[in-house]
Design a protein around this motif. Structure first.
Motif, PDB file in Angstrom:
ATOM      1  N   VAL A  20      15.033  19.728  22.742  1.00 16.38           N
ATOM      2  CA  VAL A  20      14.022  18.975  23.237  1.00 16.38           C
ATOM      3  C   VAL A  20      13.221  18.413  21.495  1.00 16.38           C
ATOM      4  O   VAL A  20      12.909  19.464  21.370  1.00 16.38           O
ATOM      5  N   ALA A  21      13.419  17.779  20.682  1.00 17.34           N
ATOM      6  CA  ALA A  21      12.912  17.037  18.805  1.00 17.34           C
ATOM      7  C   ALA A  21      11.614  17.102  19.145  1.00 17.34           C
ATOM      8  O   ALA A  21      11.970  15.543  19.928  1.00 17.34           O
ATOM      9  N   ALA A  22      10.929  16.721  18.920  1.00 15.22           N
ATOM     10  CA  ALA A  22       9.615  16.733  19.120  1.00 15.22           C
ATOM     11  C   ALA A  22       8.967  15.725  20.543  1.00 15.22           C
ATOM     12  O   ALA A  22       8.707  15.052  20.656  1.00 15.22           O
ATOM     13  N   ALA A  23       8.958  17.508  21.538  1.00 19.74           N
ATOM     14  CA  ALA A  23       8.758  17.146  23.083  1.00 19.74           C
ATOM     15  C   ALA A  23       6.926  17.000  23.733  1.00 19.74           C
ATOM     16  O   ALA A  23       7.552  16.383  24.580  1.00 19.74           O
ATOM     17  N   ALA A  35      14.657  16.767  35.701  1.00 18.64           N
ATOM     18  CA  ALA A  35      15.681  17.995  35.700  1.00 18.64           C
ATOM     19  C   ALA A  35      14.727  19.389  36.060  1.00 18.64           C
ATOM     20  O   ALA A  35      16.575  19.733  36.577  1.00 18.64           O
ATOM     21  N   LEU A  36      14.132  19.788  35.877  1.00 22.43           N
ATOM     22  CA  LEU A  36      13.921  20.613  36.993  1.00 22.43           C
ATOM     23  C   LEU A  36      14.038  21.067  38.105  1.00 22.43           C
ATOM     24  O   LEU A  36      14.460  21.847  38.456  1.00 22.43           O
ATOM     25  N   GLU A  37      13.676  20.254  38.553  1.00 23.50           N
ATOM     26  CA  GLU A  37      13.326  19.423  39.879  1.00 23.50           C
ATOM     27  C   GLU A  37      14.615  19.723  41.134  1.00 23.50           C
ATOM     28  O   GLU A  37      15.176  20.653  41.501  1.00 23.50           O
ATOM     29  N   ASN A  38      15.816  19.326  39.491  1.00 25.99           N
ATOM     30  CA  ASN A  38      16.798  19.190  40.200  1.00 25.99           C
ATOM     31  C   ASN A  38      18.255  20.056  39.532  1.00 25.99           C
ATOM     32  O   ASN A  38      18.928  20.381  39.991  1.00 25.99           O
ATOM     33  N   ASN A  39      17.292  21.347  39.044  1.00 29.30           N
ATOM     34  CA  ASN A  39      17.951  22.438  38.477  1.00 29.30           C
ATOM     35  C   ASN A  39      19.128  21.958  37.943  1.00 29.30           C
ATOM     36  O   ASN A  39      19.941  22.406  37.354  1.00 29.30           O
ATOM     37  N   LEU A  40      18.619  21.298  37.177  1.00 26.94           N
ATOM     38  CA  LEU A  40      19.497  20.722  35.890  1.00 26.94           C
ATOM     39  C   LEU A  40      20.058  21.597  34.350  1.00 26.94           C
ATOM     40  O   LEU A  40      21.502  21.378  34.190  1.00 26.94           O
ATOM     41  N   ALA A  41      18.990  21.757  33.981  1.00 28.15           N
ATOM     42  CA  ALA A  41      19.443  22.601  32.605  1.00 28.15           C
ATOM     43  C   ALA A  41      17.745  23.556  32.221  1.00 28.15           C
ATOM     44  O   ALA A  41      17.010  23.156  33.170  1.00 28.15           O
ATOM     45  N   SER A  42      18.033  24.132  31.445  1.00 28.33           N
ATOM     46  CA  SER A  42      16.810  24.939  30.647  1.00 28.33           C
ATOM     47  C   SER A  42      16.590  24.077  29.784  1.00 28.33           C
ATOM     48  O   SER A  42      17.090  23.485  29.042  1.00 28.33           O
ATOM     49  N   PHE A  43      15.079  24.408  29.286  1.00 31.21           N
ATOM     50  CA  PHE A  43      14.364  23.754  27.696  1.00 31.21           C
ATOM     51  C   PHE A  43      14.624  24.148  27.012  1.00 31.21           C
ATOM     52  O   PHE A  43      13.572  24.711  27.485  1.00 31.21           O
ATOM     53  N   HIS A  44      14.742  24.085  25.821  1.00 27.02           N
ATOM     54  CA  HIS A  44      13.640  24.578  24.546  1.00 27.02           C
ATOM     55  C   HIS A  44      12.927  23.651  23.613  1.00 27.02           C
ATOM     56  O   HIS A  44      13.813  22.301  23.067  1.00 27.02           O
ATOM     57  N   LEU A  45      11.773  23.020  24.147  1.00 30.15           N
ATOM     58  CA  LEU A  45      10.982  21.974  23.510  1.00 30.15           C
ATOM     59  C   LEU A  45      10.500  22.580  22.131  1.00 30.15           C
ATOM     60  O   LEU A  45       9.671  23.483  22.169  1.00 30.15           O
ATOM     61  N   PHE A  46      10.910  21.359  21.492  1.00 34.23           N
ATOM     62  CA  PHE A  46      10.298  21.653  20.099  1.00 34.23           C
ATOM     63  C   PHE A  46       9.177  20.848  19.970  1.00 34.23           C
ATOM     64  O   PHE A  46       9.303  19.778  19.641  1.00 34.23           O
ATOM     65  N   GLY A  47       8.521  20.998  19.338  1.00 35.43           N
ATOM     66  CA  GLY A  47       7.182  20.425  18.489  1.00 35.43           C
ATOM     67  C   GLY A  47       5.638  21.339  18.482  1.00 35.43           C
ATOM     68  O   GLY A  47       5.154  22.038  18.585  1.00 35.43           O
TER      69      GLY A  47
END
Length: 300
Positions: A20-23, A35-47
């Motif tokens: 995620v760019a500019a999270a 998304a986390l609640e639905n076990n959709l993916a993991s996240f790298h948060l940039f910002g």
């Protein structure tokens, strides 16, 4: 099929990572939370790390093994780092945060580390419309202003690939125009006829293209039969190809505001799916968009 099915399908593809760019944005973190609640993916948060941590705490996500924060001093730097994460395969999907679209696309199109493939990048939206028992795709409502017929062919192929990724085996494509006959003074009808022949000759694959079709004849069997229009696509189109961005924008917003449709959308044609959410999008729409992107990358 319902859009909720997208979420169910996406949860089966474990391990997908979203950059995620500019999270540092309330709506973005809300989408991440869902998304986390639905076990959709993991996240790298940039910002901005401080702001991101503050928002995560606000949403009760202070510590989570599926989130990694990467500090960036500027939004442009956040976009660069997020795109590089995807291009180096540290992430599978790119998502726009609190950043101008032009800034993130500049990074996407960077010749050194960007995500271009040589194909046209195009916006693909999938709608769940009340009263319809199938999902309806609309393309391109956000990227290409007035594409020529070659660009339209790539836009169609992008949408077809996305449709196949969510389980539509041979999508039916309707190139839209104001009328359903070829009129030499109406470029949209000429392009539609050419695209139909390109599909017949194998220049557009894994779908059926037939047009020109007016909107009513593309989505209503009754309307098509009333005008004597036959074929595999008439009245049962999966994908609506709009002739210009103005038509796409109006159709997109009409479906949301008049028809109360639900929507998920992404940019296709790059090395990886790109989720471009806006502040006007509901949290639900952002979740559907992430699910669409996960399905798309998992079934490439």
């Amino acid at each position: 099929m319902k859009l909720s099915t997208l979420i169910e399908n996406a949860t089966r593809f474990n391990g997908k990572v979203v950059a995620v760019a500019a999270a540092e944005d309330e709506e973005v973190i809300e989408a991440v939370h869902l998304a986390l609640e639905n076990n959709l993916a993991s996240f790298h948060l940039f910002g901005n790390e401080t702001e991101i941590k503050s928002l995560l705490t606000k949403h009760g996500i202070e510590k989570n093994e599926h989130i990694v924060i990467h500090h960036a001093n500027t939004k442009a730097r956040a976009a660069e780092l997020a795109v590089k994460a995807v291009s180096s395969n540290d992430a599978d999907i790119l998502m726009k945060g609190n950043i101008p679209t032009s800034t993130i696309l500049k990074a996407v199109l960077n010749k050194e580390y960007g995500l271009r493939t040589g194909s046209v990048l195009s916006h693909v939206a999938v709608f769940e419309v009340p009263g319809f028992d199938q999902l309806i795709f609309v393309t391109d409502a956000a990227m290409n202003i007035a594409p020529d017929v070659q660009e339209k062919a790539q836009i169609v192929q992008n949408a077809v690939n996305v449709a196949i990724s969510i389980g539509i085996s041979k999508p039916k494509v309707a190139p839209l125009a104001a009328v359903e006959v070829v009129n030499p003074t109406m470029q949209a009808t000429l392009d539609a006829a050419i695209l139909s022949q390109m599909q017949v000759r194998g220049q557009i694959t894994d779908c059926k293209v037939d047009g020109p079709l007016a909107l009513d004849n593309a989505v209503s069997l009754e309307a098509a039969e009333h005008k004597g229009i036959t074929g595999e696509v008439a009245g049962q189109a999966d994908i609506l190809l709009v002739p210009t961005i103005e038509v796409g924008n109006v159709l997109y917003k009409s479906l949301i505001y008049f028809a109360k449709a639900k929507v998920g959308a992404m940019i296709a044609g790059a090395k990886a799916p790109i989720v471009l959410t806006s502040r006007a999008d509901s949290a639900e729409s952002k979740l559907y968009s992430l699910a669409l992107a996960v399905c798309s990358v998992a079934n490439k």
